[in-house]
Write a protein that holds these residues in place. Structure first.
Motif, PDB file in Angstrom:
ATOM      1  N   HIS A  16       0.860  -1.179   0.018  1.00 44.41           N
ATOM      2  CA  HIS A  16      -0.016   0.055   0.071  1.00 44.41           C
ATOM      3  C   HIS A  16       0.663   1.245   0.039  1.00 44.41           C
ATOM      4  CE1 HIS A  16      -2.553   2.844   2.231  1.00 44.41           C
ATOM      5  NE2 HIS A  16      -3.180   2.904   1.022  1.00 44.41           N
ATOM      6  N   MET A  17       2.020   1.247   0.743  1.00 43.18           N
ATOM      7  CA  MET A  17       2.864   2.322   0.748  1.00 43.18           C
ATOM      8  C   MET A  17       3.385   2.657  -0.641  1.00 43.18           C
ATOM      9  SD  MET A  17       5.531   3.393   3.629  1.00 43.18           S
ATOM     10  CE  MET A  17       7.130   2.592   2.748  1.00 43.18           C
ATOM     11  N   LEU A  27      -2.105   3.053   7.424  1.00 42.28           N
ATOM     12  CA  LEU A  27      -3.077   2.909   8.254  1.00 42.28           C
ATOM     13  C   LEU A  27      -3.659   4.416   8.460  1.00 42.28           C
ATOM     14  CD1 LEU A  27      -1.936   0.463  11.108  1.00 42.28           C
ATOM     15  CD2 LEU A  27      -4.175   0.515   9.807  1.00 42.28           C
ATOM     16  N   ASN A  28      -2.819   5.470   8.184  1.00 37.95           N
ATOM     17  CA  ASN A  28      -3.312   6.725   8.018  1.00 37.95           C
ATOM     18  C   ASN A  28      -3.542   7.255   6.879  1.00 37.95           C
ATOM     19  OD1 ASN A  28      -2.756   8.131  10.993  1.00 37.95           O
ATOM     20  ND2 ASN A  28      -0.997   6.888  10.832  1.00 37.95           N
ATOM     21  N   LYS A  29      -3.526   6.381   5.772  1.00 37.44           N
ATOM     22  CA  LYS A  29      -3.782   6.998   4.399  1.00 37.44           C
ATOM     23  C   LYS A  29      -4.829   6.040   3.815  1.00 37.44           C
ATOM     24  CE  LYS A  29      -0.448   9.955   3.904  1.00 37.44           C
ATOM     25  NZ  LYS A  29      -0.775  11.424   3.416  1.00 37.44           N
ATOM     26  N   VAL A  30      -5.100   4.838   4.215  1.00 40.58           N
ATOM     27  CA  VAL A  30      -6.304   3.815   3.898  1.00 40.58           C
ATOM     28  C   VAL A  30      -7.575   4.385   3.894  1.00 40.58           C
ATOM     29  CG1 VAL A  30      -6.610   2.689   6.205  1.00 40.58           C
ATOM     30  CG2 VAL A  30      -6.965   1.208   4.014  1.00 40.58           C
ATOM     31  N   THR A  31      -8.415   4.091   2.696  1.00 45.09           N
ATOM     32  CA  THR A  31      -9.655   4.696   2.787  1.00 45.09           C
ATOM     33  C   THR A  31     -10.549   3.392   3.502  1.00 45.09           C
ATOM     34  OG1 THR A  31      -9.532   5.322   0.683  1.00 45.09           O
ATOM     35  CG2 THR A  31     -11.559   5.153   1.166  1.00 45.09           C
ATOM     36  N   LEU A  32     -10.444   2.276   3.355  1.00 50.63           N
ATOM     37  CA  LEU A  32     -11.150   1.092   3.920  1.00 50.63           C
ATOM     38  C   LEU A  32     -10.413   0.079   4.418  1.00 50.63           C
ATOM     39  CD1 LEU A  32     -13.957  -0.184   4.942  1.00 50.63           C
ATOM     40  CD2 LEU A  32     -13.923  -1.215   2.353  1.00 50.63           C
ATOM     41  N   PRO A  33     -10.005   0.150   5.472  1.00 59.62           N
ATOM     42  CA  PRO A  33      -9.028  -1.103   6.124  1.00 59.62           C
ATOM     43  C   PRO A  33     -10.042  -2.318   6.393  1.00 59.62           C
ATOM     44  CG  PRO A  33      -9.391   0.481   7.853  1.00 59.62           C
ATOM     45  CD  PRO A  33     -10.313   0.979   6.832  1.00 59.62           C
ATOM     46  N   ASN A  91      -1.818   5.164  17.101  1.00 54.94           N
ATOM     47  CA  ASN A  91      -2.600   6.262  17.427  1.00 54.94           C
ATOM     48  C   ASN A  91      -3.635   6.846  16.481  1.00 54.94           C
ATOM     49  OD1 ASN A  91      -3.758   8.106  19.285  1.00 54.94           O
ATOM     50  ND2 ASN A  91      -2.204   9.662  18.734  1.00 54.94           N
ATOM     51  N   CYS A  92      -4.236   5.830  15.757  1.00 50.79           N
ATOM     52  CA  CYS A  92      -5.147   6.095  14.542  1.00 50.79           C
ATOM     53  C   CYS A  92      -6.515   5.845  14.906  1.00 50.79           C
ATOM     54  CB  CYS A  92      -4.746   5.615  13.207  1.00 50.79           C
ATOM     55  SG  CYS A  92      -4.228   3.553  13.483  1.00 50.79           S
TER      56      CYS A  92
END
Length: 145
Positions: free
Chosen positions: A57-58, A105-111, A127-128
Motif C-alpha cells: 500500500h505504501m 493505516l493513516n492513508k487507507v480508505t477502507l481497512p 494512535n489512529c
C-alpha cells in the motif's frame, strides 16, 4: 464503472487467495471492474487500489490513489522480527514494516482487519482511529467444518 487495481507484487498464496477473491467478488457485485497487477507502473494515476500488505500500500501511494482498500492480515513488524530473529536484518526489516503500517493505516480508505483485536492493536500502536469505517474479515488457513 470504477476500476479497482489489486496490487499484488508478491502474487497470492493459497492462504490469501480465497480472501482476496472474496474482496474481488464484493467489488464485482457492486458493478466495479477488477484488475490484478504485480507491477506498480501498470496502475494509472488516481486509480482505486486494493493491497494485502501495508508495505505494498505504501508503494502504491505513489500512484496517488482515489480509494485504497487494504487487508491487514497480520502484524508484519512482529512477524519479520521473529522470522529474522538474531540477524542483522531483523531490526531494519521491523523498522521498515512499522513505518509502512503507520503510513498505510493513516492513508487507507477502507481497512480490512482479521479481528477486532487486531483493529484495537493498530489503534493503540499507531494512535489512529477508524470510527465505523473498517471491516472485519476473519481468515483461516484450513477448511472449516
Amino acid at each position: 464503472m470504477p476500476s479497482y487495481y489489486f496490487y499484488l507484487p508478491e502474487g497470492l498464496s493459497a492462504a490469501t487467495e480465497y480472501y482476496v477473491d472474496t474482496i474481488r467478488k464484493a467489488l464485482l457485485r457492486r458493478g466495479d471492474n477488477v484488475i490484478y497487477t504485480a507491477k506498480i507502473k501498470d496502475i494509472p494515476l488516481y486509480s482505486n487500489i486494493v493491497a494485502i500488505r501495508a508495505i505494498d500500500h505504501m508503494t502504491a501511494l505513489i500512484r496517488q490513489p482515489r480509494t485504497t482498500i487494504v487487508w491487514y492480515q497480520g502484524v508484519a513488524p512482529y512477524e519479520v522480527e521473529l522470522i529474522f530473529k538474531g540477524t542483522f536484518q531483523s531490526k531494519a526489516k521491523k523498522w521498515i514494516h512499522t513505518l509502512s503500517e503507520k503510513i498505510s493505516l493513516n492513508k487507507v480508505t477502507l481497512p480490512i482487519f482479521v479481528s477486532e483485536a487486531m483493529m484495537r492493536h493498530y489503534t493503540t500502536a499507531y494512535n489512529c482511529t477508524f470510527g465505523h469505517n473498517y471491516f472485519i474479515m476473519p481468515c483461516f488457513n484450513m477448511d472449516i467444518m
